[in-house]
Design a protein around this motif. Structure first.
Motif, PDB file in Angstrom:
ATOM      1  N   ALA A 115       0.812  -1.217   0.000  1.00  0.00           N
ATOM      2  CA  ALA A 115       0.000   0.000   0.000  1.00  0.00           C
ATOM      3  C   ALA A 115       0.843   1.263   0.000  1.00  0.00           C
ATOM      4  CB  ALA A 115      -0.929   0.000   1.211  1.00  0.00           C
ATOM      5  N   SER A 116       2.068   1.181   0.548  1.00  0.00           N
ATOM      6  CA  SER A 116       2.867   2.405   0.715  1.00  0.00           C
ATOM      7  C   SER A 116       3.932   2.608  -0.358  1.00  0.00           C
ATOM      8  CB  SER A 116       3.537   2.398   2.092  1.00  0.00           C
ATOM      9  OG  SER A 116       4.445   1.321   2.204  1.00  0.00           O
ATOM     10  N   GLU A 117       4.488   1.506  -0.918  1.00  0.00           N
ATOM     11  CA  GLU A 117       5.623   1.687  -1.827  1.00  0.00           C
ATOM     12  C   GLU A 117       5.214   1.976  -3.272  1.00  0.00           C
ATOM     13  OE1 GLU A 117       8.042  -1.663  -3.403  1.00  0.00           O
ATOM     14  OE2 GLU A 117       6.962  -2.902  -1.937  1.00  0.00           O
ATOM     15  N   LEU A 118       3.993   1.608  -3.662  1.00  0.00           N
ATOM     16  CA  LEU A 118       3.534   1.869  -5.013  1.00  0.00           C
ATOM     17  C   LEU A 118       2.655   3.115  -5.060  1.00  0.00           C
ATOM     18  CD1 LEU A 118       2.592  -1.758  -6.177  1.00  0.00           C
ATOM     19  CD2 LEU A 118       4.714  -0.491  -6.608  1.00  0.00           C
ATOM     20  N   VAL A 119       2.578   3.717  -6.221  1.00  0.00           N
ATOM     21  CA  VAL A 119       1.754   4.899  -6.421  1.00  0.00           C
ATOM     22  C   VAL A 119       0.368   4.479  -6.902  1.00  0.00           C
ATOM     23  CG1 VAL A 119       1.461   7.043  -7.729  1.00  0.00           C
ATOM     24  CG2 VAL A 119       3.746   6.343  -6.945  1.00  0.00           C
ATOM     25  N   TYR A 120      -0.662   4.959  -6.240  1.00  0.00           N
ATOM     26  CA  TYR A 120      -2.043   4.686  -6.628  1.00  0.00           C
ATOM     27  C   TYR A 120      -2.707   6.002  -7.011  1.00  0.00           C
ATOM     28  CZ  TYR A 120      -1.153   0.194  -4.400  1.00  0.00           C
ATOM     29  OH  TYR A 120      -0.617  -1.015  -4.057  1.00  0.00           O
ATOM     30  N   GLY A 121      -3.612   5.922  -7.976  1.00  0.00           N
ATOM     31  CA  GLY A 121      -4.268   7.130  -8.438  1.00  0.00           C
ATOM     32  C   GLY A 121      -5.776   7.050  -8.348  1.00  0.00           C
ATOM     33  N   THR A 122      -6.424   8.165  -8.641  1.00  0.00           N
ATOM     34  CA  THR A 122      -7.879   8.265  -8.613  1.00  0.00           C
ATOM     35  C   THR A 122      -8.403   8.492 -10.021  1.00  0.00           C
ATOM     36  OG1 THR A 122      -7.896   9.172  -6.365  1.00  0.00           O
ATOM     37  CG2 THR A 122      -9.829   9.634  -7.755  1.00  0.00           C
ATOM     38  N   ASN A 123      -9.441   7.753 -10.392  1.00  0.00           N
ATOM     39  CA  ASN A 123     -10.154   8.020 -11.645  1.00  0.00           C
ATOM     40  C   ASN A 123     -11.616   7.643 -11.447  1.00  0.00           C
ATOM     41  OD1 ASN A 123     -10.195   5.218 -11.769  1.00  0.00           O
ATOM     42  ND2 ASN A 123      -9.117   5.072 -13.729  1.00  0.00           N
ATOM     43  N   MET A 124     -12.366   7.532 -12.516  1.00  0.00           N
ATOM     44  CA  MET A 124     -13.799   7.272 -12.426  1.00  0.00           C
ATOM     45  C   MET A 124     -14.122   5.920 -11.798  1.00  0.00           C
ATOM     46  SD  MET A 124     -14.585   6.476 -16.474  1.00  0.00           S
ATOM     47  CE  MET A 124     -16.272   5.966 -16.183  1.00  0.00           C
ATOM     48  N   ARG A 125     -13.167   5.012 -11.743  1.00  0.00           N
ATOM     49  CA  ARG A 125     -13.423   3.676 -11.203  1.00  0.00           C
ATOM     50  C   ARG A 125     -13.085   3.541  -9.733  1.00  0.00           C
ATOM     51  NH1 ARG A 125     -12.177   3.119 -16.458  1.00  0.00           N
ATOM     52  NH2 ARG A 125     -13.706   1.930 -17.678  1.00  0.00           N
ATOM     53  N   GLY A 126     -12.323   4.457  -9.202  1.00  0.00           N
ATOM     54  CA  GLY A 126     -11.985   4.342  -7.787  1.00  0.00           C
ATOM     55  C   GLY A 126     -11.001   5.405  -7.345  1.00  0.00           C
ATOM     56  N   THR A 127     -10.955   5.625  -6.052  1.00  0.00           N
ATOM     57  CA  THR A 127     -10.038   6.608  -5.492  1.00  0.00           C
ATOM     58  C   THR A 127      -8.697   5.963  -5.161  1.00  0.00           C
ATOM     59  OG1 THR A 127     -10.725   6.178  -3.208  1.00  0.00           O
ATOM     60  CG2 THR A 127     -11.975   7.851  -4.464  1.00  0.00           C
ATOM     61  N   LYS A 128      -7.726   6.802  -4.926  1.00  0.00           N
ATOM     62  CA  LYS A 128      -6.404   6.356  -4.494  1.00  0.00           C
ATOM     63  C   LYS A 128      -6.513   5.517  -3.223  1.00  0.00           C
ATOM     64  CE  LYS A 128      -2.181   8.465  -2.587  1.00  0.00           C
ATOM     65  NZ  LYS A 128      -2.375   8.003  -1.192  1.00  0.00           N
ATOM     66  N   GLU A 129      -7.271   6.010  -2.247  1.00  0.00           N
ATOM     67  CA  GLU A 129      -7.398   5.315  -0.961  1.00  0.00           C
ATOM     68  C   GLU A 129      -8.080   3.958  -1.117  1.00  0.00           C
ATOM     69  OE1 GLU A 129      -6.738   9.533  -0.456  1.00  0.00           O
ATOM     70  OE2 GLU A 129      -8.292   8.473  -1.577  1.00  0.00           O
ATOM     71  N   TYR A 130      -9.095   3.894  -1.982  1.00  0.00           N
ATOM     72  CA  TYR A 130      -9.801   2.644  -2.233  1.00  0.00           C
ATOM     73  C   TYR A 130      -8.860   1.612  -2.852  1.00  0.00           C
ATOM     74  CZ  TYR A 130     -13.479  -0.460  -4.079  1.00  0.00           C
ATOM     75  OH  TYR A 130     -14.275  -1.539  -4.367  1.00  0.00           O
ATOM     76  N   ARG A 131      -8.046   2.058  -3.794  1.00  0.00           N
ATOM     77  CA  ARG A 131      -7.111   1.142  -4.448  1.00  0.00           C
ATOM     78  C   ARG A 131      -6.041   0.647  -3.469  1.00  0.00           C
ATOM     79  NH1 ARG A 131      -8.331   4.310  -9.377  1.00  0.00           N
ATOM     80  NH2 ARG A 131      -8.873   2.788 -11.001  1.00  0.00           N
ATOM     81  N   GLU A 132      -5.602   1.495  -2.573  1.00  0.00           N
ATOM     82  CA  GLU A 132      -4.626   1.062  -1.571  1.00  0.00           C
ATOM     83  C   GLU A 132      -5.198  -0.046  -0.689  1.00  0.00           C
ATOM     84  OE1 GLU A 132      -3.604   4.619   0.471  1.00  0.00           O
ATOM     85  OE2 GLU A 132      -2.175   5.292  -1.061  1.00  0.00           O
ATOM     86  N   LEU A 133      -6.454   0.110  -0.273  1.00  0.00           N
ATOM     87  CA  LEU A 133      -7.118  -0.932   0.519  1.00  0.00           C
ATOM     88  C   LEU A 133      -7.312  -2.202  -0.282  1.00  0.00           C
ATOM     89  CD1 LEU A 133      -9.804   1.222   2.379  1.00  0.00           C
ATOM     90  CD2 LEU A 133      -7.797   0.121   3.402  1.00  0.00           C
ATOM     91  N   LEU A 134      -7.741  -2.060  -1.543  1.00  0.00           N
ATOM     92  CA  LEU A 134      -7.940  -3.220  -2.414  1.00  0.00           C
ATOM     93  C   LEU A 134      -6.638  -4.001  -2.612  1.00  0.00           C
ATOM     94  CD1 LEU A 134     -10.267  -2.186  -5.391  1.00  0.00           C
ATOM     95  CD2 LEU A 134     -10.640  -4.036  -3.738  1.00  0.00           C
ATOM     96  N   ALA A 135      -5.545  -3.267  -2.774  1.00  0.00           N
ATOM     97  CA  ALA A 135      -4.256  -3.925  -2.994  1.00  0.00           C
ATOM     98  C   ALA A 135      -3.919  -4.856  -1.832  1.00  0.00           C
ATOM     99  CB  ALA A 135      -3.161  -2.879  -3.176  1.00  0.00           C
ATOM    100  N   LYS A 136      -4.139  -4.397  -0.620  1.00  0.00           N
ATOM    101  CA  LYS A 136      -3.841  -5.219   0.549  1.00  0.00           C
ATOM    102  C   LYS A 136      -4.727  -6.461   0.593  1.00  0.00           C
ATOM    103  CE  LYS A 136      -2.919  -2.893   4.390  1.00  0.00           C
ATOM    104  NZ  LYS A 136      -2.961  -1.898   5.492  1.00  0.00           N
ATOM    105  N   VAL A 137      -6.004  -6.292   0.265  1.00  0.00           N
ATOM    106  CA  VAL A 137      -6.944  -7.420   0.291  1.00  0.00           C
ATOM    107  C   VAL A 137      -6.596  -8.446  -0.788  1.00  0.00           C
ATOM    108  CG1 VAL A 137      -9.344  -8.096  -0.091  1.00  0.00           C
ATOM    109  CG2 VAL A 137      -8.826  -6.078   1.287  1.00  0.00           C
ATOM    110  N   LEU A 138      -6.358  -7.977  -2.019  1.00  0.00           N
ATOM    111  CA  LEU A 138      -6.121  -8.898  -3.127  1.00  0.00           C
ATOM    112  C   LEU A 138      -4.765  -9.593  -3.019  1.00  0.00           C
ATOM    113  CD1 LEU A 138      -7.618  -6.959  -6.193  1.00  0.00           C
ATOM    114  CD2 LEU A 138      -8.704  -8.677  -4.724  1.00  0.00           C
ATOM    115  N   VAL A 139      -3.759  -8.870  -2.553  1.00  0.00           N
ATOM    116  CA  VAL A 139      -2.451  -9.505  -2.367  1.00  0.00           C
ATOM    117  C   VAL A 139      -2.535 -10.578  -1.285  1.00  0.00           C
ATOM    118  CG1 VAL A 139      -0.082  -9.140  -1.556  1.00  0.00           C
ATOM    119  CG2 VAL A 139      -1.078  -7.577  -3.232  1.00  0.00           C
TER     120      VAL A 139
END
Length: 268
Positions: free
Chosen positions: A229-253
């Motif tokens: 969640a911390s070492e990669l860069v996550y962004g926001t677009n129409m499909r999700g926010t940066k924060e949402y993607r950071e949480l998703l990354a932890k769950v999916l990994v």
């Protein structure tokens, strides 16, 4: 819709490369599926479909996938998917539909390095190299970080390293672009964690994967998840926010690691 001044069915890779480098607007043609959605003006379109580059070959050490091989060919190749725990099949099976995957080529998908690319995310987690006509054989990681150059991606080469692998993605709907895509593998060389659809192109989480031992403890897994969640860069677009993607990354990994070490099954 793109425009094209001239179309050439190449008779050799040398001819194709010569034509490609003659003009800035000249392009190699893959399946033309994403290209037709833009407004690009192509000078000479170069078709490689007559060069026998649509095969998946296997020997004792590797799989070699020609650049004109379709995503559907990869999805249905039993030997390829059996060896890599269906990671490649699962990475392409939700891309639009079967008709689309029957036309989309692996060469076009990888050379373009799209941020939404499922197949790039999956291949990055394996021991994958690309064979360029002039640039030679280089690792997929290095290729992803290179600037776009006038060259032809000829083959995708995946080493057989007895790895166990897993792929998961989150989408708003079955055939939409991924909100996030994750691929994880474990071999004698250690772990690889690839995260794509951030919506930036796929990248390896080097710190996170280095935190895992061959048989990781719960503490090691949690450390890896925090690093993802911390070492990669996550962004926001129409499909999700940066924060949402950071949480998703932890769950999916975490789910991918659990699939590999414990046989737990999760559906995409």
């Amino acid at each position: 819709m793109f425009t094209m001044r001239e179309y050439v069915l190449a008779e050799s890779l040398e001819q194709a490369y010569s034509l490609l480098t003659k003009g800035k607007a000249n392009s190699i043609l893959g399946g033309l599926l994403w290209m037709k959605m833009g407004n690009k003006a192509i000078g000479t379109g170069i078709d490689l479909s007559n060069l026998g580059l649509n095969k998946i070959e296997e020997n004792d050490e590797e799989f070699k996938i020609g650049c004109m091989t379709t995503l559907r060919d990869i999805e249905t190749n039993e030997s390829l998917n059996k060896y890599f725990n269906n990671i490649l099949k699962e990475s392409v099976e939700n891309i639009v539909g079967v008709q689309f995957r029957n036309s989309a080529t692996i060469g076009g998908s990888i050379y373009s390095r799209f941020g939404f690319s499922d197949i790039l995310t999956a291949l990055l987690a394996l021991d994958t190299k690309v064979e360029m006509y002039k640039g030679g054989i280089i690792s997929l990681e290095d290729f992803c970080n290179m600037p776009y150059e006038k060259d032809i991606l000829v083959n995708i080469i995946i080493k057989k390293n007895n790895c166990k692998s897993a792929y998961l993605t989150h989408r708003k709907s079955k055939t939409d672009f991924p909100v996030l895509a994750v691929a994880v593998s474990n071999s004698e060389n250690g772990w690889k964690i690839s995260v794509g659809g951030r919506p930036i192109k796929a990248e390896l989480a080097y710190k996170a994967q280095s935190a895992l031992s061959n048989n990781p403890t719960n503490e090691e897994i949690q450390t890896a998840l925090d690093l993802v969640a911390s070492e990669l860069v996550y962004g926001t677009n129409m499909r999700g926010t940066k924060e949402y993607r950071e949480l998703l990354a932890k769950v999916l990994v975490k789910r991918c690691i659990e699939k590999i070490i414990g046989g737990t099954s999760y559906a995409n």
